[in-house]
Each structure stands twice: as structure tokens, then as C-alpha cells.
Design an enzyme around this catalytic site. Structure first.
Site, PDB file in Angstrom:
ATOM      1  N   CYS A   7       1.883 -15.281  46.170  1.00 34.24           N
ATOM      2  CA  CYS A   7       0.540 -15.851  46.253  1.00 34.24           C
ATOM      3  C   CYS A   7       0.527 -17.061  47.183  1.00 34.24           C
ATOM      4  O   CYS A   7      -0.362 -17.196  48.028  1.00 34.24           O
ATOM      5  CB  CYS A   7       0.052 -16.243  44.857  1.00 34.24           C
ATOM      6  SG  CYS A   7      -1.641 -16.873  44.824  1.00 34.24           S
TER       7      CYS A   7
ATOM      8  N   CYS B 269      -0.955 -15.220  35.970  1.00 34.16           N
ATOM      9  CA  CYS B 269      -2.395 -15.306  35.726  1.00 34.16           C
ATOM     10  C   CYS B 269      -3.070 -13.953  35.557  1.00 34.16           C
ATOM     11  O   CYS B 269      -4.105 -13.861  34.903  1.00 34.16           O
ATOM     12  CB  CYS B 269      -3.068 -16.094  36.843  1.00 34.16           C
ATOM     13  SG  CYS B 269      -3.068 -15.274  38.463  1.00 34.16           S
TER      14      CYS B 269
END
Length: 359
Positions: free
Chosen positions: A105, A203
Site C-alpha cells: 500500500c 484494514c
């Protein structure tokens, strides 16, 4: 001179919120941005599962931006996140490796897509709430990535993929502070997120159930197979290789009368290889997909300290180049659970030399 413009990634947490205040204090023109990274889903699921980029995080970030008087936007990065982070996560586990989606990410979303968006808008820098420091070394003529002021919160392990151009256009304003100092600063400013807990889990995986998530995304049931010892003797049945990682002891679902650990995964045979405690240690590894920061590249042996996962302690080692752009890492003492798919990061004191993916 005009104020330098900064696009700050805001997660709704205390770190990025205080980063905004620090940038304002230094005279930057700050624009707050939350990256919308979740694939399409209903609002209730986004609220409960979205982690650092959930709808509640957006609400918190918007409140902070309003409190500080800065513009705030939500930008859509769903497509790149799906391809570069979620698909990568699923494919790595199916291939018997243990990925690090936070590194992916950072690499593909924050420091490629977000920086590219900022440049296209004529914005000078991006900024994040990472605990790390960026410095320019005039002797080497290179930007350096250095550990934060607090080793307890240092996040350089997850940032080793940053390029010279990305470092030149990135600010990390809280790298000089400890977490306690950051929380105290938030209280002094009057930010409601001062005591907000840090997000801990990945997440995008509900309830931390990787197996369920991977089966849903892959669209097929993960096949069970055999547990075997290092000699290939069958010890029992496993529920699918995506449920296991090197070094794992708990959750094997079978009792052996003695502690047994995952020491390897054979995807071709759909086997999870188990061994005793001493068999989970390795004195060397090879790494690929390398990025160097403090040096142009590796042209000979170099002594470093190496970290094989985010939570691991650094260990003295020698790195040396191999064919195909790979690197061999030889440790002074054997390391526990060297895990394919995880990253190994090299340090020289408090400076990140570089890193790569464990092969």
C-alpha cells in the site's frame, strides 16, 4: 515566496492529524486527503471493516481538517488498491508466501498514486503521519530515510521501497517525536482524536480471518492437504495452505505431544511442512525485488543489520550481490522463521540502506 503546497494523507488518526498541525506551524499550505481504497460495498460494512480508511475515519479526518481550517477531500484510489494490494495479498497466500500488504500500500498507493496525483495538481509535496525521518545527504547527493526518534514506533521497515524522487517530494513531520509526545500535542491543540487507539489489523480483512477473505476473493474453496515432517512423512491433515505461515505454532488443529512449528509450505504438493523448534531457524536467505536508498546499488559485500519482519529485532548480517539482481543475506546468528514473501530491510545505524522481498 508563495507557501509550499502539501497534500497530506489523513487517516483520521492522531498521527496524521498532528502531522497536519506541524505542517501548518511550519508555514505550509496544507490540503488534507483521505484515500478511498475500499472496493464497492454497502455503508454498514465500510463503517465496520474499513480500518484506517473507513467511513468513520473519513468523519474523523474531516472534523480535524475543519478544526485546523484546511481544505479536505476524499479521493478515489479503489482500483489501484484492489489490483496492487488486495489481489497481491490473495495471490501471495495462494502461492504459499506471506505477504505484507502495508508495504504494498505504501509503495503503490501512497507514494506512487498519491504523489502522482499531487504533482498533477501542481502541489509541491505529499506528507504522511509515518514515524520516520527524511534527510538530504549533500556528500552522497542522496536523500536518506532514517529511523524515527523512537525505536518503539519506528516505521521505516514499511517504507524501504521509497525512491529518491519520492523521498524528495515527501514530508514526514512527526518523525522527530515519540507517540506520547504526539498524543500530548493533539491534546494541547484540542483534537478529539488525541486518545484514539492505533489500528492493528489488516484494514481489509474482517475479523482477521485471512482464509475466509481469500476464499471469497478467489472464488474457490481452498483445498486441504497433508502436514508432513521434513522427511516427507505424513503427520495429519491441514485445512488449506493459506491458513499457515512459517514459524506458526498455534492454530495447527492437531496435537503432536510436543511443540511443532511450520517450517515450510510446498504448494506443488499442497503440503505444510512441520518441524521442531530448532528446525525453524535459518542462517541465510536470498531476496529479490530490491530497492536501495542510501546507496546506488550493491556492488560487493556490505555489513548491515537486517530486519526480517516488522516486529523482528535487527540482526547483524553481511549482504552480497547475486545474479539476477538478487541479494544473499548471511546472518551472524541463525534467525527464527525466515518467511518467504515478507521483506528484509537493511540498516546502517539509523539509516535505511534498502531492502527486498524474501525469496
Amino acid at each position: 515566496m508563495d507557501k509550499k503546497k502539501v497534500m497530506l494523507g489523513m487517516s483520521g488518526g492522531v498521527d496524521s492529524s498532528v502531522a497536519a498541525a506541524c505542517l501548518l506551524e511550519k508555514g505550509y499550505d496544507v490540503i488534507g486527503v483521505t484515500m478511498q481504497i475500499w472496493p464497492d460495498m454497502d455503508e454498514d460494512r465500510q463503517k465496520s471493516e474499513g480500518g484506517c480508511c473507513s467511513l468513520s475515519a473519513v468523519d474523523d479526518a474531516r472534523w480535524v481538517a475543519n478544526k485546523l481550517g484546511i481544505p479536505y477531500y476524499v479521493m478515489n484510489f479503489k482500483s489501484v488498491f484492489e489490483k496492487k494490494v488486495i489481489d497481491y495479498f490473495v495471490n501471495e497466500y495462494i502461492s504459499g508466501r506471506t505477504p505484507n500488504p502495508c508495504i504494498a500500500c505504501n509503495r503503490h498507493v501512497k507514494f506512487e498514486e498519491m504523489l502522482g496525483k499531487a504533482k498533477s495538481m501542481g502541489i509541491d509535496y505529499i506528507a504522511t503521519g509515518h514515524y520516520a525521518r527524511i534527510e538530504y545527504d549533500s556528500d552522497r547527493k542522496r536523500y536518506l530515510l532514517k529511523k524515527s526518534a523512537t525505536s518503539a514506533k519506528d516505521q521505516t521497515y514499511a517504507l524501504y521501497t521509497m525512491t529518491q524522487d519520492q523521498l524528495a517530494h515527501t514530508l514526514m513531520p512527526i518523525g522527530e517525536y515519540t507517540k506520547d509526545q504526539v498524543r500530548e500535542m493533539a491534546k494541547e491543540i484540542g483534537l478529539a482524536v488525541a486518545s484514539k487507539p492505533d489500528s492493528q489489523e489488516i484494514c481489509f480483512v474482517e475479523d482477521n480471518d485471512y482464509g475466509r477473505f481469500i476464499e471469497e476473493k478467489n472464488g474457490t474453496k481452498i483445498k486441504p492437504g497433508n502436514f508432513v515432517d521434513i522427511d516427507g512423512n505424513v503427520l495429519g491433515r491441514h485445512k488449506g495452505i493459506v491458513h499457515y505461515t512459517v514459524g506458526q505454532r498455534k492454530g495447527l488443529g492437531i496435537a503432536f505431544g510436543k511443540p511443532m512449528f511450520v517450517v515450510g509450505i510446498d504448494t506443488n504438493k499442497n503440503q505444510v511442512i512441520l518441524g521442531e523448534g530448532n528446525q525453524v531457524f535459518r542462517d541465510s536467505l536470498t531476496a529479490f525485488d530490491l530497492n536501495f536508498i542510501s546507496i546506488e546499488g550493491l556492488d560487493g559485500e556490505m555489513r548491515v543489520s537486517a530486519k526480517i519482519r516488522y516486529s523482528a529485532k535487527e540482526a547483524p548480517a553481511v549482504i552480497s550481490p547475486l545474479e539476477g539482481g538478487r541479494v544473499k543475506v548471511l546472518f551472524d546468528t541463525p534467525q527464527r522463521a525466515v518467511t518467504p514473501g515478507q521483506s528484509v530491510v537493511f540498516y546502517d545505524g539509523d539509516t535505511v540502506v534498502g531492502g527486498g522481498v524474501i525469496e
